[in-house]
Design a protein around this motif. Structure first.
Motif, short mmCIF file in Angstrom:
data_model
loop_
_atom_site.label_atom_id
_atom_site.label_comp_id
_atom_site.label_asym_id
_atom_site.label_seq_id
_atom_site.Cartn_x
_atom_site.Cartn_y
_atom_site.Cartn_z
N LEU A 189 0.99 -1.23 0.18
CA LEU A 189 0.23 -0.05 0.15
C LEU A 189 1.02 1.28 -0.20
O LEU A 189 1.60 1.34 0.92
N ALA A 190 1.00 1.99 -1.05
CA ALA A 190 1.74 3.13 -1.36
C ALA A 190 0.91 4.44 -1.30
O ALA A 190 -0.12 4.47 -1.97
N PHE A 191 1.25 5.41 -0.35
CA PHE A 191 0.61 6.73 -0.46
C PHE A 191 1.29 7.66 -1.24
O PHE A 191 2.51 7.94 -0.96
N ILE A 192 0.65 8.39 -2.17
CA ILE A 192 1.29 9.03 -3.47
C ILE A 192 0.25 10.12 -3.43
O ILE A 192 -0.48 10.37 -4.66
N PRO A 193 0.54 11.28 -2.69
CA PRO A 193 -0.19 12.65 -2.99
C PRO A 193 0.33 13.38 -4.15
O PRO A 193 1.45 13.11 -4.62
N PHE A 194 -0.39 13.91 -4.74
CA PHE A 194 -0.09 15.03 -6.05
C PHE A 194 -0.97 16.24 -6.19
O PHE A 194 -2.08 16.30 -5.58
N PHE A 195 -0.16 17.13 -6.69
CA PHE A 195 -0.93 18.30 -6.99
C PHE A 195 -1.98 18.45 -8.06
O PHE A 195 -1.36 18.01 -9.09
N GLY A 196 -3.02 18.96 -7.93
CA GLY A 196 -3.85 19.17 -9.12
C GLY A 196 -4.58 20.56 -9.02
O GLY A 196 -4.45 21.48 -7.93
N PHE A 197 -5.26 21.02 -10.00
CA PHE A 197 -5.99 22.34 -10.08
C PHE A 197 -7.43 22.12 -9.62
O PHE A 197 -8.28 21.24 -10.00
N LEU A 198 -8.06 23.31 -8.79
CA LEU A 198 -9.34 23.04 -8.38
C LEU A 198 -9.95 24.42 -8.85
O LEU A 198 -9.25 25.57 -8.42
N PRO A 199 -11.16 24.53 -9.79
CA PRO A 199 -11.64 25.56 -9.99
C PRO A 199 -12.13 26.55 -9.01
O PRO A 199 -12.40 25.80 -7.93
N THR A 200 -11.90 27.86 -9.18
CA THR A 200 -12.26 28.77 -7.99
C THR A 200 -12.78 30.05 -8.58
O THR A 200 -12.30 30.31 -9.92
N GLU A 201 -13.68 30.76 -8.02
CA GLU A 201 -14.04 31.99 -8.33
C GLU A 201 -13.21 33.32 -7.83
O GLU A 201 -13.70 34.33 -8.16
N GLN A 202 -12.41 32.70 -7.06
CA GLN A 202 -11.78 33.80 -6.43
C GLN A 202 -10.68 34.60 -7.38
O GLN A 202 -10.17 34.09 -8.28
N ILE A 203 -10.64 36.03 -7.07
CA ILE A 203 -9.73 36.85 -7.87
C ILE A 203 -8.27 36.40 -7.41
O ILE A 203 -7.97 36.17 -6.42
N GLY A 204 -7.60 36.29 -8.45
CA GLY A 204 -5.84 36.21 -8.05
C GLY A 204 -5.81 34.60 -8.23
O GLY A 204 -4.67 34.24 -7.67
#
Length: 399
Positions: A189-204
């Motif tokens: 059992l290997a734990f492999i976190p990774f980055f992704g994009f999450l849509p947001t309406e925040q400015i910036g």
């Protein structure tokens, strides 16, 4: 300013992982699988064989490397995830592993089934989903992301399986003929976190480094997504490291095929469905073929005419130090032929400060091993034989 923005988003993305229930379920899985294995080892062998969290050992290097690789792919090409997709992935992972088993934690199943459920919820005309606005804002980007990730994590699985040449987990079971035989379990059992994009309406919000897709007016934030790759194969008819190599090669081939279809879906999006179906059916075929082949073979760790076959070796034991390998047969101790573990232990106890073993190796040749007992050495040398479990022997002696 751009660098500061990315660093700030990375830190926020890392913090968001602690808000996701999947992270805590993965931790629970580690505890459950280790606890159950240790409990079984104590019942069958009288003591634990491997330490807590042994299922995760030798996975850190692969996990770290692929966390970086997958994150680069995800950020570079703009892999987008919605809250709904993350929620469905958690539910699917939870249901596939609710019993604590690792068998179905291949990305073929976790990401594949998530893909199919999200696809159905997105395109099916269910009034209830319209009412609650579920799975409404998805685009082809989301599905291509899942398809490519499925192939990448299948590649991780292939490397994990192939690398499990040692530290396989032994058990004893009763054969169809009523004899006690040994079995090894390939399990990780290997734990492999990774980055992704999450849509947001925040400015910036930020955008992908090298966006392949057009995102219009949407903005995004980074999120560190928890993910786990697991597998569990039972091996009874051969040496576990041989089977691990074959399963690893088959999984590697499957990952290449899935990745080919997933990458091609960048130009022909319909191929995302093909990639997922190939991933699921391919994984099922690999598992079915392994079980069929293993079932047809005689038990490799069963009784032999002369001597005792080695089922497993305790870590950091005298047997491991002496280079005794699983699957070898101990024929004699100090020139005395043995047929049971009792005879083996008795011969060792009567050997004095030195002992000699006649061992039949995997090439069918007899090698001789001579060594001395050290003060800290246990008289059993740390060898496990495929015999009646410890708890059954205790019950027979007390009855």
């Amino acid at each position: 300013m751009m660098l500061e923005t990315w660093l700030f988003e990375l830190l926020k993305g890392i913090g968001k992982i602690f808000l996701q229930p999947l992270l805590y379920w993965i931790i629970i899985l580690y505890i459950i699988t280790s606890y159950r294995r240790i409990k079984r080892e104590r019942l069958q062998f009288g003591s634990k064989v491997f330490d807590m969290f042994a299922e995760a050992k030798n996975t850190l290097g692969i996990s770290l490397v692929f966390s970086i690789i997958v994150s680069i792919f995800s950020i570079g090409f703009g892999f987008v995830f919605s809250y709904e997709m993350i929620g469905v992935l958690f539910i699917v992972t939870l249901l596939l592993s609710i019993t604590g088993a690792l068998t179905a934690l291949s990305s073929s199943y976790t990401l594949g089934i998530t893909f199919l459920i999200v696809l159905i919820l997105h395109y099916a005309n269910f009034d209830i989903f319209d009412q609650f606005r579920l799975i409404e804002d998805l685009t082809v980007v989301h599905f291509i992301s899942l398809a490519i990730l499925t192939g990448l994590f299948l590649l991780v699985e292939a490397l994990l399986v192939s690398s499990q040449l040692t530290k396989t987990f032994p058990i004893v079971i009763k054969s169809e003929r009523g004899k006690w035989v040994g079995q090894h379990q390939l399990k990780r059992l290997a734990f492999i976190p990774f980055f992704g994009f999450l849509p947001t309406e925040q400015i910036g919000g930020i955008a992908p480094l090298f966006p392949y897709f057009e995102f219009g007016e949407h903005s995004f934030s980074l999120i560190l997504l928890p993910f786990a790759v697991g597998f569990h194969y039972k091996v009874q008819g051969d040496l576990p490291h041989r089977v691990a190599q074959k399963l690893g090669q088959a999984t590697l081939l499957l990952s290449m095929i899935v990745l080919a279809f997933a990458i091609a879906s960048l130009f022909y999006p319909i191929l995302t469905i093909v990639a997922i179906i190939v991933a699921i059916l391919g994984k099922e075929w690999i598992t079915f073929r392994h079980r069929l082949r293993d079932r047809k073979k005689a038990a490799y760790f069963g009784p032999v005419n002369k001597g005792l076959k080695v089922l497993a070796i305790y870590p950091n034991s005298p047997a491991e130090r002496l280079g005794i390998e699983i699957g070898e047969v101990i024929l004699k101790v100090n020139g005395v032929t043995i047929h049971s573990s009792e005879e083996f232990y008795e011969a060792l106890q009567n050997s004095g400060p030195f002992f000699k073993l006649d061992i039949l190796d995997h090439q069918g040749e007899v090698r001789f091993l001579t060594s001395a007992f050290y003060e800290e050495d246990h008289h059993e040398l740390g060898i496990i034989f495929p015999e009646k479990p410890y708890f059954e022997e205790r019950m027979e002696k007390t009855s």
